[in-house]
Design a protein around this motif. Structure first.
Motif, PDB file in Angstrom:
ATOM      1  N   ASN A 100       0.826  -0.942  -0.058  1.00 41.16           N
ATOM      2  CA  ASN A 100      -0.100   0.057   0.178  1.00 41.16           C
ATOM      3  C   ASN A 100       0.964   1.258   0.058  1.00 41.16           C
ATOM      4  OD1 ASN A 100      -1.701   1.991   0.466  1.00 41.16           O
ATOM      5  ND2 ASN A 100      -3.112   0.981   1.766  1.00 41.16           N
ATOM      6  N   LEU A 101       0.816   1.810  -1.023  1.00 42.86           N
ATOM      7  CA  LEU A 101       1.807   3.066  -1.377  1.00 42.86           C
ATOM      8  C   LEU A 101       1.575   4.138  -0.658  1.00 42.86           C
ATOM      9  CD1 LEU A 101       4.447   3.232  -3.085  1.00 42.86           C
ATOM     10  CD2 LEU A 101       3.187   4.221  -4.969  1.00 42.86           C
ATOM     11  N   ALA A 102       0.232   4.369  -0.746  1.00 40.42           N
ATOM     12  CA  ALA A 102      -0.491   5.603  -0.004  1.00 40.42           C
ATOM     13  C   ALA A 102      -0.234   5.579   1.531  1.00 40.42           C
ATOM     14  CB  ALA A 102      -1.844   5.853  -0.256  1.00 40.42           C
ATOM     15  N   MET A 147       3.409   6.091   2.233  1.00 44.14           N
ATOM     16  CA  MET A 147       3.861   7.728   1.999  1.00 44.14           C
ATOM     17  C   MET A 147       3.150   8.447   3.419  1.00 44.14           C
ATOM     18  SD  MET A 147       3.070   8.673  -1.963  1.00 44.14           S
ATOM     19  CE  MET A 147       3.922  10.214  -1.899  1.00 44.14           C
ATOM     20  N   LEU A 148       2.209   8.134   3.809  1.00 42.93           N
ATOM     21  CA  LEU A 148       1.811   8.556   5.140  1.00 42.93           C
ATOM     22  C   LEU A 148       2.525   8.438   6.264  1.00 42.93           C
ATOM     23  CD1 LEU A 148      -2.215   8.194   4.747  1.00 42.93           C
ATOM     24  CD2 LEU A 148      -1.031  10.262   5.140  1.00 42.93           C
ATOM     25  N   ASN A 166       5.950   7.692   5.976  1.00 37.24           N
ATOM     26  CA  ASN A 166       7.312   8.400   5.993  1.00 37.24           C
ATOM     27  C   ASN A 166       7.227   9.695   5.459  1.00 37.24           C
ATOM     28  OD1 ASN A 166       8.397   5.757   6.620  1.00 37.24           O
ATOM     29  ND2 ASN A 166       7.908   5.026   4.589  1.00 37.24           N
ATOM     30  N   ALA A 167       6.010  10.432   5.480  1.00 39.38           N
ATOM     31  CA  ALA A 167       6.094  11.698   4.817  1.00 39.38           C
ATOM     32  C   ALA A 167       7.150  12.643   5.376  1.00 39.38           C
ATOM     33  CB  ALA A 167       4.545  12.440   5.136  1.00 39.38           C
ATOM     34  N   ASP A 168       7.510  13.499   4.478  1.00 39.19           N
ATOM     35  CA  ASP A 168       8.500  14.440   4.679  1.00 39.19           C
ATOM     36  C   ASP A 168       9.730  13.691   5.194  1.00 39.19           C
ATOM     37  OD1 ASP A 168       7.075  16.945   4.053  1.00 39.19           O
ATOM     38  OD2 ASP A 168       6.718  17.460   6.168  1.00 39.19           O
ATOM     39  N   GLU A 169      10.411  13.397   4.526  1.00 41.55           N
ATOM     40  CA  GLU A 169      11.867  12.866   4.667  1.00 41.55           C
ATOM     41  C   GLU A 169      12.482  13.867   5.247  1.00 41.55           C
ATOM     42  OE1 GLU A 169      13.499   9.722   3.281  1.00 41.55           O
ATOM     43  OE2 GLU A 169      11.526   9.011   3.269  1.00 41.55           O
ATOM     44  N   VAL A 203       6.195   4.909  -8.437  1.00 35.68           N
ATOM     45  CA  VAL A 203       5.521   5.808  -9.433  1.00 35.68           C
ATOM     46  C   VAL A 203       6.173   5.379 -10.785  1.00 35.68           C
ATOM     47  CG1 VAL A 203       5.461   8.094  -9.945  1.00 35.68           C
ATOM     48  CG2 VAL A 203       5.245   7.564  -7.819  1.00 35.68           C
ATOM     49  N   ARG A 247       6.738  23.290   1.572  1.00 32.30           N
ATOM     50  CA  ARG A 247       6.641  22.717   2.784  1.00 32.30           C
ATOM     51  C   ARG A 247       6.712  23.592   3.977  1.00 32.30           C
ATOM     52  NH1 ARG A 247      10.732  19.624   2.426  1.00 32.30           N
ATOM     53  NH2 ARG A 247       9.914  17.703   2.276  1.00 32.30           N
ATOM     54  N   LEU A 284       4.187  15.209  -3.683  1.00 41.17           N
ATOM     55  CA  LEU A 284       3.315  14.453  -3.142  1.00 41.17           C
ATOM     56  C   LEU A 284       3.604  14.316  -1.677  1.00 41.17           C
ATOM     57  CD1 LEU A 284       2.543  11.573  -5.366  1.00 41.17           C
ATOM     58  CD2 LEU A 284       1.050  13.577  -5.120  1.00 41.17           C
ATOM     59  N   GLY A 285       4.893  14.193  -1.176  1.00 38.43           N
ATOM     60  CA  GLY A 285       5.453  13.853   0.038  1.00 38.43           C
ATOM     61  C   GLY A 285       5.116  15.110   0.758  1.00 38.43           C
ATOM     62  N   VAL A 317       1.307  15.347   1.720  1.00 39.81           N
ATOM     63  CA  VAL A 317       1.139  14.320   2.604  1.00 39.81           C
ATOM     64  C   VAL A 317       1.572  14.852   3.771  1.00 39.81           C
ATOM     65  CG1 VAL A 317       1.403  11.711   3.291  1.00 39.81           C
ATOM     66  CG2 VAL A 317       1.149  12.129   0.970  1.00 39.81           C
ATOM     67  N   GLY A 318       2.669  15.358   3.994  1.00 49.48           N
ATOM     68  CA  GLY A 318       3.331  16.011   5.147  1.00 49.48           C
ATOM     69  C   GLY A 318       2.250  16.742   5.801  1.00 49.48           C
ATOM     70  N   LEU A 372      -0.911  17.461   5.306  1.00 52.36           N
ATOM     71  CA  LEU A 372      -2.112  16.472   5.621  1.00 52.36           C
ATOM     72  C   LEU A 372      -1.853  15.884   7.104  1.00 52.36           C
ATOM     73  CD1 LEU A 372      -4.823  15.573   4.850  1.00 52.36           C
ATOM     74  CD2 LEU A 372      -3.738  13.478   4.226  1.00 52.36           C
ATOM     75  N   LYS A 373      -0.923  15.431   7.331  1.00 53.24           N
ATOM     76  CA  LYS A 373      -0.494  14.748   8.589  1.00 53.24           C
ATOM     77  C   LYS A 373      -0.558  15.975   9.694  1.00 53.24           C
ATOM     78  CE  LYS A 373       2.317  11.136   9.139  1.00 53.24           C
ATOM     79  NZ  LYS A 373       3.773  10.613   9.231  1.00 53.24           N
ATOM     80  N   ARG A 374       0.194  16.930   9.259  1.00 55.69           N
ATOM     81  CA  ARG A 374       0.252  18.112  10.187  1.00 55.69           C
ATOM     82  C   ARG A 374      -1.125  18.629  10.773  1.00 55.69           C
ATOM     83  NH1 ARG A 374       4.895  19.198   7.404  1.00 55.69           N
ATOM     84  NH2 ARG A 374       6.719  18.896   8.520  1.00 55.69           N
ATOM     85  N   ARG A 409      -4.025  17.114  10.422  1.00 58.21           N
ATOM     86  CA  ARG A 409      -4.932  16.344  11.002  1.00 58.21           C
ATOM     87  C   ARG A 409      -4.322  16.161  12.592  1.00 58.21           C
ATOM     88  NH1 ARG A 409      -4.737  10.802   7.094  1.00 58.21           N
ATOM     89  NH2 ARG A 409      -6.704  11.248   5.792  1.00 58.21           N
ATOM     90  N   THR A 419      -0.311   6.435  -7.051  1.00 59.42           N
ATOM     91  CA  THR A 419       0.018   6.206  -5.660  1.00 59.42           C
ATOM     92  C   THR A 419      -0.979   6.093  -4.650  1.00 59.42           C
ATOM     93  OG1 THR A 419      -0.110   8.635  -5.392  1.00 59.42           O
ATOM     94  CG2 THR A 419       2.266   7.842  -5.834  1.00 59.42           C
ATOM     95  N   GLY A 420      -2.223   6.029  -5.369  1.00 58.35           N
ATOM     96  CA  GLY A 420      -3.251   5.508  -4.393  1.00 58.35           C
ATOM     97  C   GLY A 420      -3.674   6.742  -3.227  1.00 58.35           C
ATOM     98  N   LEU A 421      -3.126   7.863  -3.525  1.00 52.94           N
ATOM     99  CA  LEU A 421      -3.615   9.178  -2.681  1.00 52.94           C
ATOM    100  C   LEU A 421      -4.792   9.685  -3.053  1.00 52.94           C
ATOM    101  CD1 LEU A 421      -0.053  10.716  -2.517  1.00 52.94           C
ATOM    102  CD2 LEU A 421      -1.156   9.495  -0.830  1.00 52.94           C
ATOM    103  N   VAL A 458      -6.798   9.286  -0.129  1.00 51.98           N
ATOM    104  CA  VAL A 458      -6.425   9.898   1.025  1.00 51.98           C
ATOM    105  C   VAL A 458      -6.887  11.309   0.992  1.00 51.98           C
ATOM    106  CG1 VAL A 458      -4.290  10.680   2.232  1.00 51.98           C
ATOM    107  CG2 VAL A 458      -4.350   8.364   1.286  1.00 51.98           C
TER     108      VAL A 458
END
Lengths: 158, 113
Positions: free
Chosen positions: A91-93, A96-97, A99-102, A115, B31, B60-61, B64-65, B67-69, B71, B93-95, B98
């Motif tokens: 599950n890629l999504a 990503m959730l 590991n978001a923001d390396e 991708v 970001r 995308l990353g 997603v970052g 979104l987490k913040r 949330r 990516t299946g997003l 999300v």
């Protein structure tokens, strides 16, 4: 057979330069517009991935990109130096959730590969002892009349 | 084209209008913008991507970052995008499952679910 070869320092700013050069080469080779968009994104992913790996593991080694057009179509090859691709999560999504923001702001190499695999029909990911080679191919239309080599028949296909 | 960013407030939502290319070079700017908004207490964001010409997985990353913040503060991050070439990477990516993705800023601002 014609080719464009680029070696770049692994810096994020250069990824755009590579995209611009490869897109120009692809247009010149006659790649259709929709596939040029695909190439732009795919090459961007492959280069971002390579730049991220080099920045972390081999900052002094350049990333190598080769664009070749020939009878088999347009081939784009990106060679990186770094740990081989890891197994992809189902599950890629979710990945990503998680590991978001390396921390260094660079791409997650495994996400970039996923991708690429989802985007390009003809995409080969080969692991070498010191890195990974990503090879992508796109079909080119037949040569336009007037620029074909000697001996070609000048008859339009109606 | 480089990345362009601007923000405006519509009701209790903050609309972030993004234009140009979001890639490994420009994504840090986006970001920072999202982090600044959340730090200043704006937890309901609408990111208008209609002017985006290029988006890769680095971008995308960052989304997603963001979104987490939001949330973490029981907020929301909605996207506005109708461009097929941008939507494609969300699908791969299946997003799409999300992020709520809307056809217009008006629709995103009015959305509550």
């Amino acid at each position: 057979m014609a080719h464009v070869e680029l070696t770049l320092s692994p810096l994020p700013a250069h990824v755009r330069t590579v995209r611009l050069v490869a897109v120009a080469a692809a247009r010149r080779a006659g790649l259709e517009a929709g596939l040029v968009d695909e190439l732009r994104l795919a090459l961007g992913e492959a280069c971002s991935r390579a730049v991220a790996l080099h920045a972390r593991h081999a900052p002094d080694v350049p990333v190598s990109v080769l664009v070749t057009d020939g009878p088999d179509g347009l081939t784009v090859e990106v060679r990186d130096r770094g740990p081989a691709a890891g197994p992809l999560s189902g599950n890629l999504a979710e990945e990503m959730l998680d590991n978001a923001d390396e921390p260094d702001g660079l791409v997650d190499p495994d996400v970039a590969l996923a991708v690429l695999s989802g985007l390009v029909d003809d995409c080969d990911i080969a692991v070498r002892p010191d890195g990974t080679t990503v090879t992508m191919r796109w079909p080119l239309p037949p040569p336009v009349l007037g620029v074909a080599g000697p001996g070609s028949t000048a008859v339009a296909q109606a | 084209m480089d990345l362009s960013l601007s923000t405006r407030t519509e009701g209790d939502r903050t609309v972030v209008v993004v234009g140009g290319e979001i890639d490994v070079y420009t994504a840090p700017k986006l970001r920072e913008q999202l982090i600044d908004l959340v730090s200043s207490g704006q937890y309901h964001l609408v990111v208008d991507m209609e002017g985006v010409e290029f988006l890769d997985s680095t971008g995308l990353g960052v989304l997603v970052g963001g979104l987490k913040r939001v949330r973490a503060h029981e907020g929301s991050l909605r996207l506005v995008c109708t461009q097929e070439r941008i939507l494609k990477i969300f699908r791969i990516t299946g997003l799409t499952k999300v992020f709520p993705i809307h056809g217009s800023v008006e629709e995103a601002v009015a959305a509550t679910d």
